[in-house]
Motif scaffolding. Structure first.
Motif, short mmCIF file in Angstrom:
data_model
loop_
_atom_site.label_atom_id
_atom_site.label_comp_id
_atom_site.label_asym_id
_atom_site.label_seq_id
_atom_site.Cartn_x
_atom_site.Cartn_y
_atom_site.Cartn_z
N ASP A 330 0.82 -1.27 0.03
CA ASP A 330 -0.02 0.12 0.08
C ASP A 330 0.82 1.37 0.11
N LEU A 334 0.90 3.71 -3.04
CA LEU A 334 0.19 5.06 -2.78
C LEU A 334 1.64 6.21 -3.29
N PRO A 340 -5.12 6.62 -3.60
CA PRO A 340 -6.05 5.17 -3.26
C PRO A 340 -6.85 4.85 -4.45
#
Length: 537
Positions: A330, A334, A340
């Motif tokens: 993540d 990102l 996102p």
């Protein structure tokens, strides 16, 4: 083999690339970087609903220079242009299924080794010559000699002429990825006239003659490429889908303008010069409220961390396991795309949309985010402060660099000493081929549609020279039934998550904007099919 069996076999194989040279690139121009379902742009819907008061010229902005228009050599931005000039025997539909284009049909021998391609009759090149087997054989044997992924699949086999409209490929071993190799957009297996192929020099062909709906007119270096409608184009009658099926040129002229500066491209879109443009997050608010503009979200590249398996550290799988353990997918994603909404987690080396090859095997080793485990593995491996070189570039919209600096931060947090080696993209490609020049490379990869096209499973790319990996890859490409393919695919992906030639980070999206007066534009992996586009005045 019966026609029914041939078509069943074809439907089984939703395949795909790499781009051979690598990696891939996200060129910042509408996400033309990686596997994604085709998408039609324009809120007005189908072309049938558009007023027939049509414009005859479309100007289309390109985010990078065009180094070649030779389809066998074309990568990245070049492909935006070449896909509209040239065609191959097959092309991908919206689900990455290879569909006949210049081939009318094909037969596969019972042992899976011999492909016989039956060509369409009466197809004309842009110079008026009819396409025949001699052109196909000359083109595809040249393509094979220039394309690493084709060489890996075909080995020493070559295409041969059976008669004017029949071409044969006899392989040493059965392969289920041949149609995919012939459909891939990068280093495309395009068909050119035999005499053009034979006249090609080391820098590529000098005449850009294909069979597509648009023909080459002019290329002014660093400024534009001009294409015009090919009045004698002969379309297949299959439904339009992705880069395959029926094509009809409603535009008389297409001008691909070379506009490397994103601010200039976007300003030109707002002023009305362009009806399509890539959109950054910073530019997004300026188009969200426009009533005549549709925003498109395009599935683009997947991101992978590739290890140099010949480096002093990462020849040891313990070090590779340590890196895999600490990575926070993540955070990396990102840091790469800044929103996102523009990424998704995915442990598979294929996209979920690619139902034949998608697998969740090994997912327990994905996105672990476990620094304590990583530190323990480093200790077991005997890490003693050696410097790790991360190879990257700030070109290609900065995406490679952005992903790499997040990886660097995560490695530094567990005590790994790192160094960034930042180069231009051309130098990066040269260094990546040198086992003494780097340790880790984080890149965006173009449209993988079959595991055999995953570069990091190849001994020449990151140096994954592993007997079991080669054995599992061979078993996968030889599989013929749906059950055999699933079993072999799961086994290969499970082992890849143990061997760790690379670590999958996830999939990324890009955004583009289209004026509603532009309809019928279809993209596959971000690459545009302009054949059925209509532009209202």
């Amino acid at each position: 083999m019966t026609k029914l069996y041939r078509h069943s076999f074809l439907a089984l194989l939703i395949l795909a690339l790499f781009a051979v040279y690598g990696c891939s690139s996200n060129n910042g121009n509408g996400g033309a970087a990686s596997g994604a379902p085709a998408s039609s742009t324009g809120a007005a819907g189908s072309a049938e609903t558009v007023s027939e008061n049509l414009a005859t010229e479309l100007r289309f902005p390109l985010a990078q220079q065009v180094p070649t228009l030779d389809p066998h050599l074309a990568l990245n931005t070049n492909v935006y242009v070449t896909l509209n000039i040239f065609e191959g025997l097959f092309a991908f539909d919206e689900n990455f299924k290879p569909v006949p284009m210049l081939a009318e049909s094909y037969d596969l021998s019972e042992d899976g080794k011999t492909y016989t391609f039956h060509l369409r009759h009466g197809v004309k090149f842009h110079n008026g010559k009819e396409m025949k087997a001699e052109d196909v054989v000359a083109s595809l044997n040249r393509w094979k000699s220039l394309t690493g992924r084709a060489q890996a699949s075909l080995g020493d086999s070559e295409f041969t002429i059976k008669d004017d409209y029949t071409v044969e490929l006899a392989l040493a071993e059965p392969r289920n990825d041949i149609l995919s190799q012939l459909s891939h957009v990068l280093n495309n297996a395009a068909i050119l006239p035999k005499e053009v192929v034979e006249a090609a020099g080391p820098d590529g062909v000098t005449e850009y003659i294909g069979t597509g709906p648009f023909k080459f007119v002019e290329w002014k270096q660093d400024q534009y490429v001009h294409l015009a409608k090919f009045d004698d184009y002969q379309s297949v009658e299959a439904p339009a889908s992705g880069l395959s099926g029926k094509k009809e040129a409603f535009l008389k002229d297409v001008i691909f303008d070379i506009v490397p500066d994103s601010a200039t491209r976007f300003a030109s879109f707002l002023s009305g010069t362009y009806d399509y443009v890539d959109v950054t997050l910073d530019n997004l608010p300026q188009v969200q409220g426009l009533s005549d503009v549709t925003l498109n979200k395009n599935l683009g590249s997947d991101i992978n961390l590739v290890f140099n398996k010949k480096s002093p550290l990462f020849s040891n799988v313990k070090y590779r396991e340590a890196v895999a353990a600490v990575l926070d997918a993540d955070e990396i994603l990102l840091g790469t795309v800044s929103s996102p909404d523009l990424y998704r987690l995915n442990s598979s080396y294929m996209y979920p949309e690619n139902t034949t090859w998608y697998s969740e095997a090994g997912k327990e080793n994905y996105n672990q985010k476990n620094p304590d485990k990583a530190k323990q593995l480093l200790q077991e491996a005997g890490y003693n402060g050696q410097e790790v070189t991360l190879l990257t570039t700030k070109e290609l919209g900065g995406t490679f660099y952005n992903a790499t600096i997040v990886v660097q931060k995560e490695l530094e947090a567990i005590g790994v000493k790192t160094k960034l080696d930042i180069t231009d993209f051309a130098t990066l490609l040269k260094k990546r081929a040198d086992p003494n020049a780097w340790d880790i490379y984080v890149g965006l990869f173009t449209m993988p549609s079959t595991p055999s096209q995953l570069l990091y499973l190849n001994p020449t790319y990151g140096f994954a020279d592993d007997a079991k990996l080669a054995e599992l890859t061979k078993a996968l490409t030889a599989a013929s039934t749906e059950e055999e393919i699933k079993t072999a695919n799961d086994a290969l992906q499970q082992y890849e998550w143990e061997y760790l030639a690379a670590v999958k980070i996830g999939d990324t999206y890009s955004q583009s904007a289209t004026r509603n007066k532009l309809t019928g534009l279809v993209t596959l992996a971000g690459y545009p099919n302009l054949a059925n586009v209509k532009l209202s005045k």
